[in-house]
Enzyme design. Sequence first.
Site, mmCIF file in Angstrom:
data_model
loop_
_atom_site.group_PDB
_atom_site.id
_atom_site.type_symbol
_atom_site.label_atom_id
_atom_site.label_comp_id
_atom_site.label_asym_id
_atom_site.label_seq_id
_atom_site.Cartn_x
_atom_site.Cartn_y
_atom_site.Cartn_z
ATOM 1 N N PRO A 248 0.806 -1.222 0.000
ATOM 2 C CA PRO A 248 0.000 0.000 0.000
ATOM 3 C C PRO A 248 0.841 1.276 0.000
ATOM 4 C CG PRO A 248 -0.970 -1.600 1.483
ATOM 5 C CD PRO A 248 0.328 -2.191 1.014
ATOM 6 N N GLY B 280 -15.271 6.770 -34.276
ATOM 7 C CA GLY B 280 -16.403 7.598 -33.901
ATOM 8 C C GLY B 280 -17.184 6.982 -32.755
ATOM 9 N N GLU C 39 4.796 -2.210 -13.304
ATOM 10 C CA GLU C 39 6.228 -2.477 -13.512
ATOM 11 C C GLU C 39 7.017 -1.187 -13.723
ATOM 12 O OE1 GLU C 39 7.591 -5.837 -15.750
ATOM 13 O OE2 GLU C 39 5.613 -6.786 -15.656
#
Length: 390
Positions: free
Chosen positions: A134, A344, A368
């Site tokens: 984290p 589009g 990475e």
Amino acid sequence: MRERTHYDWPFLDDVHRAQANALDQWAAEHLSDAHAEDVDAACRQLAGELGRAGWLRYCAGKAWGGAFESIDTRSLCVARETLAWHSGLADFAFAMQGLGSGSISLAGTQAQQRKYLPDVVTGRRLAAFALSEPDAGSDVAAIATTARRDGAHYVLDGCKTWISNAGIADFYCVFARTGEAPGSRGISAFVVDADTPGLEVAERIPVMAPHPLGTLRFTGCRVPAEAMLGAPGEGFKIAMRNLDVFRTSVAAASLGFARRALDEALGRVTRRRMLGQTLADFQLTQAALADMATGIDAAALLTYRAAWVRDCKGQRGTREVAMAKMVATETAQQVIDKAVQLFGGLGVKSGMAVEHLYREIRPLRIYEGATEVQKLIIGRDLIKAARPAE
């Protein structure tokens, strides 16, 4: 027809050209770019199919069933570029077998290699690379997961997140702080079987391009001391060596996605009629196609140069790898965005190839080593080379 003229470049040998042709034919017959309802099951199935067909031989050395004496970076790149053109999930399954087991190939003992690598090559065991946390993604030296020596074992405690193959891998190459020195010098590497007590998949992480991804939690997870890869304190070095190999293949996967986008765009603009002519007849369309094709070739030159430097010059090529990863992923994003624009409204319709490619390419600019990290690597390497030797 898929563009293949770049395989004639001098960075590659005849063995790579034969590999590209054979894999392209196999992929056309066996792979689909359709979305899988059960991504976990699809990844396991793809790894098995790739293994049975012999394509995972490029993920390990010859002693364990591989194609070459050691991992050949150019073959990894050819495989990933080809697979990415056909199926992003097949590319993911291939890449994780290599990245997830690469630390064992680079630093494992013969016993460790014998235990894991033959099953990687056949697809019987799925591998994973557990580095990020984290608060330790780009800043690997900030790893907080610990591995405490306790007699004949190490006890792992901590959390790993953004781990590809989390929840389906059979083993993880895990990096944890053993404390031999501060920062990056106090990190060691371990191979941890998925069924080891104290290891759990704490969370599955849904992402925009569906891949198996999750968070691992280690709570008093005991592994034998012989599960360590390399020597104590060598984990950071092992991780960086592994990334130097497989970052180049990330660039190659980006090329595959970009080439598929250009092919899809060419098919669209040559068929779509507007104001009495095809979309391809407009100069703005031709300019967009020119930018796309030129960008792809420039990225391919950097990618296969980086692979050649490692294979033929015997160098890590850290700067070359960073340049390839940065330019290829950023260019592919631009190419795919132009393809969506040329389609589009259809370009943003769910299920269209270019819409799928748009979601596939975005994570590659982050994992990475994000683009910003690659710039730091390049800049620091340039400065180091420019400074006079002390």
